[in-house]
Scaffold this active site. Structure first.
Site, PDB file in Angstrom:
ATOM      1  CB  SER A 122       1.739  -4.675  12.727  1.00  0.00           C
ATOM      2  OG  SER A 122       1.396  -6.025  12.643  1.00  0.00           O
ATOM      3  CG  HIS A 143       4.370  -0.562  12.252  1.00  0.00           C
ATOM      4  ND1 HIS A 143       3.154  -0.152  12.745  1.00  0.00           N
ATOM      5  CD2 HIS A 143       4.090  -1.611  11.429  1.00  0.00           C
ATOM      6  CE1 HIS A 143       2.194  -0.904  12.256  1.00  0.00           C
ATOM      7  NE2 HIS A 143       2.731  -1.798  11.453  1.00  0.00           N
ATOM      8  CD  GLU A 155       2.772   3.310  14.638  1.00  0.00           C
ATOM      9  OE1 GLU A 155       2.070   3.751  15.536  1.00  0.00           O
ATOM     10  OE2 GLU A 155       2.693   2.120  14.268  1.00  0.00           O
ATOM     11  CG  ASN A 193      -1.903  -1.833  13.907  1.00  0.00           C
ATOM     12  OD1 ASN A 193      -2.657  -1.418  13.025  1.00  0.00           O
ATOM     13  ND2 ASN A 193      -0.843  -2.564  13.646  1.00  0.00           N
TER      14      ASN A 193
HETATM   15  N1  CAA Z   1       2.650   1.658  -4.772  1.00  0.00           N
HETATM   16  C1  CAA Z   1       3.003   2.945  -4.904  1.00  0.00           C
HETATM   17  N2  CAA Z   1       2.148   3.976  -4.900  1.00  0.00           N
HETATM   18  C2  CAA Z   1       0.853   3.680  -4.838  1.00  0.00           C
HETATM   19  C3  CAA Z   1       0.385   2.352  -4.715  1.00  0.00           C
HETATM   20  C4  CAA Z   1       1.354   1.316  -4.690  1.00  0.00           C
HETATM   21  N3  CAA Z   1       1.014   0.022  -4.562  1.00  0.00           N
HETATM   22  N4  CAA Z   1      -0.960   2.369  -4.652  1.00  0.00           N
HETATM   23  C5  CAA Z   1      -1.314   3.647  -4.728  1.00  0.00           C
HETATM   24  N5  CAA Z   1      -0.232   4.442  -4.829  1.00  0.00           N
HETATM   25  C6  CAA Z   1      -0.208   5.911  -4.867  1.00  0.00           C
HETATM   26  C7  CAA Z   1      -0.549   6.458  -6.228  1.00  0.00           C
HETATM   27  O1  CAA Z   1       0.601   6.638  -7.014  1.00  0.00           O
HETATM   28  C8  CAA Z   1      -1.220   7.775  -5.894  1.00  0.00           C
HETATM   29  O2  CAA Z   1      -0.263   8.768  -5.588  1.00  0.00           O
HETATM   30  P1  CAA Z   1      -0.503  10.331  -5.981  1.00  0.00           P
HETATM   31  O3  CAA Z   1      -1.763  10.728  -5.282  1.00  0.00           O
HETATM   32  O4  CAA Z   1       0.736  11.010  -5.487  1.00  0.00           O
HETATM   33  O5  CAA Z   1      -0.625  10.315  -7.475  1.00  0.00           O
HETATM   34  C9  CAA Z   1      -1.955   7.483  -4.600  1.00  0.00           C
HETATM   35  O6  CAA Z   1      -1.254   6.380  -4.000  1.00  0.00           O
HETATM   36  C10 CAA Z   1      -3.399   7.146  -4.840  1.00  0.00           C
HETATM   37  O7  CAA Z   1      -3.418   6.042  -5.766  1.00  0.00           O
HETATM   38  P2  CAA Z   1      -4.594   5.670  -6.765  1.00  0.00           P
HETATM   39  O8  CAA Z   1      -5.364   6.920  -7.099  1.00  0.00           O
HETATM   40  O9  CAA Z   1      -4.081   4.839  -7.871  1.00  0.00           O
HETATM   41  O10 CAA Z   1      -5.434   4.673  -5.945  1.00  0.00           O
HETATM   42  P3  CAA Z   1      -6.367   4.964  -4.743  1.00  0.00           P
HETATM   43  O11 CAA Z   1      -6.793   6.386  -4.688  1.00  0.00           O
HETATM   44  O12 CAA Z   1      -7.371   3.895  -4.830  1.00  0.00           O
HETATM   45  O13 CAA Z   1      -5.375   4.727  -3.470  1.00  0.00           O
HETATM   46  C11 CAA Z   1      -4.463   3.543  -1.690  1.00  0.00           C
HETATM   47  C12 CAA Z   1      -4.925   3.474  -3.138  1.00  0.00           C
HETATM   48  C13 CAA Z   1      -3.211   4.387  -1.573  1.00  0.00           C
HETATM   49  C14 CAA Z   1      -4.191   2.117  -1.261  1.00  0.00           C
HETATM   50  C15 CAA Z   1      -5.632   4.216  -0.837  1.00  0.00           C
HETATM   51  O14 CAA Z   1      -6.825   3.540  -1.065  1.00  0.00           O
HETATM   52  C16 CAA Z   1      -5.324   4.223   0.621  1.00  0.00           C
HETATM   53  O15 CAA Z   1      -4.572   5.058   1.111  1.00  0.00           O
HETATM   54  N6  CAA Z   1      -5.945   3.276   1.377  1.00  0.00           N
HETATM   55  C17 CAA Z   1      -5.675   3.137   2.796  1.00  0.00           C
HETATM   56  C18 CAA Z   1      -4.398   2.388   2.999  1.00  0.00           C
HETATM   57  C19 CAA Z   1      -4.056   2.243   4.455  1.00  0.00           C
HETATM   58  O16 CAA Z   1      -4.720   2.755   5.348  1.00  0.00           O
HETATM   59  N7  CAA Z   1      -2.985   1.517   4.728  1.00  0.00           N
HETATM   60  C20 CAA Z   1      -2.559   1.224   6.081  1.00  0.00           C
HETATM   61  C21 CAA Z   1      -3.064  -0.118   6.475  1.00  0.00           C
HETATM   62  S1  CAA Z   1      -2.616  -0.483   8.128  1.00  0.00           S
HETATM   63  C22 CAA Z   1      -1.056  -1.103   7.995  1.00  0.00           C
HETATM   64  O17 CAA Z   1      -0.480  -1.251   6.955  1.00  0.00           O
HETATM   65  C23 CAA Z   1      -0.363  -1.402   9.251  1.00  0.00           C
HETATM   66  C24 CAA Z   1      -0.703  -2.590  10.031  1.00  0.00           C
HETATM   67  O18 CAA Z   1       0.083  -2.883  10.914  1.00  0.00           O
HETATM   68  C25 CAA Z   1      -1.924  -3.366   9.846  1.00  0.00           C
END
Ligand code: CAA
Length: 286
Positions: A122, A143, A155, A193
């Site tokens: 990342s 990524h 990415e 990032n």
């Molecule tokens: N696996 C599969 N699908 C998942 C999941 C998992 N662990 N968690 C959630 N989902 C899916 C659900 O199935 C649902 O899909 P639909 O809308 O199609 O039905 C959707 O995501 C929303 O899920 P929930 O309603 O159960 O839960 P939520 O609304 O609380 O969402 C979340 C959970 C997807 C994590 C949401 O909070 C989110 O998008 N958060 C931000 C995550 C983010 O920004 N990630 C990037 C981080 S940075 C990174 O990773 C890179 C780096 O280099 C640091």
């Protein structure tokens, strides 16, 4: 599966990111070989994948038959020689340049000539990782974002040495696993990032200064910007140790104080308040 160049995919490391990558690649119909450093880690990775697949059934995203088919396409190994007929290998081990270079050097020898080698780093320089191989034109960044099955973005990070054919194959592969791809430069933080870290760090500085509460910062971003999580909740989700590492790596590379980790972040990491994974970060998850 509309990408004809890639049939079998290797994944190095089966932690949070590696297991998610293996799961989505297998679900898209590819044969997958997962490599771990020892049998305990391999077993843990296997359980992460099986648990996430089971969750997909509960969420109504997959059927039991899909799961059985996905599981059947994943092979678990401790031996890198099992990558010999992989067309693409994605490395997803911890963010340690020396470890990544060692692995890429070994992959270069174990994999067939035409295979593409990708890293899920990342923040580390991908050309530095590629430089230990004899195939810099076939090395790039893939990524993924956490949680891998839910996040739509991939990415694709192109270094100054990545070949056009490699890039095109990677784009087709990314689309074939259901991701939307963007082409990012091999600069600290790539695109996401580069933008996310100053956002995290500014939110942490605001908490540190006592001018706003963590709850108000997160609420403001969720409701004012329509983000699914506020920056402090998201930092806990990503892991404060990871966020701190990325911040330090970017600061080191660019000498730009916008990317320097705030004292509060460093203290929380020292106290092992990494966020969700240790059940305590900005918030409690006990
Ligand atoms: N696996 C599969 N699908 C998942 C999941 C998992 N662990 N968690 C959630 N989902 C899916 C659900 O199935 C649902 O899909 P639909 O809308 O199609 O039905 C959707 O995501 C929303 O899920 P929930 O309603 O159960 O839960 P939520 O609304 O609380 O969402 C979340 C959970 C997807 C994590 C949401 O909070 C989110 O998008 N958060 C931000 C995550 C983010 O920004 N990630 C990037 C981080 S940075 C990174 O990773 C890179 C780096 O280099 C640091």
């Amino acid at each position: 599966m509309d990408n004809l160049n890639i049939k079998k995919v290797g994944v190095v490391g089966c932690g949070l990111m590696g297991s998610g990558i293996a799961e989505v690649v297998a679900a898209a119909g590819y044969d997958v070989v997962v490599l771990e450093a020892d049998s305990e880690l391999l077993d843990k990775g296997n359980k992460l994948i099986d648990g996430s697949l089971a969750m997909s059934v509960r969420r109504g995203k997959m059927t039991e038959a899909d799961i059985t088919a996905s599981k059947g396409r994943i092979k678990y190994t401790l031996n890198m020689a099992d990558f010999r007929d992989c067309d693409l290998v994605i490395e997803a081990v911890t963010e340690n340049m020396e470890l990544k270079k060692k692995i890429f050097n070994e992959l270069d020898q174990a994999c067939k000539d035409g295979a593409i080698l990708a890293t899920n780093t990342s923040c580390l320089s991908i050309i530095d990782i590629a430089s230990v191989t004899g195939r810099m034109d076939r090395v790039l960044g893939l990524h993924f974002f956490n949680p891998v099955p839910a996040m739509k973005l991939l990415e694709i990070v192109r270094t100054i040495a990545t070949g056009e054919a490699t890039l095109e194959t990677a784009k087709a592969f990314g689309q074939s696993i259901g991701k939307t791809v963007v082409i990012a430069p091999d600069i600290p933080g790539f695109i996401v990032n580069r933008l996310l870290m100053p956002f995290f760090l500014e939110a942490i500085r605001l908490v540190e200064s006592g001018q706003a509460s963590k709850e108000d910062i997160d609420r403001a971003v969720m409701l004012g910007l329509n983000h699914p999580m506020g920056p402090l909740k998201l930092a806990d989700f990503v892991g404060l140790d990871t966020a701190c590492f990325i911040s330090e790596a970017m600061y080191k590379e660019m000498s730009d104080t916008r990317f320097a980790p705030p004292v509060l972040l460093k203290k929380m990491v020292a106290a092992r308040r990494y966020g969700r994974k240790t059940k305590r970060g900005f918030y409690d998850y006990g």
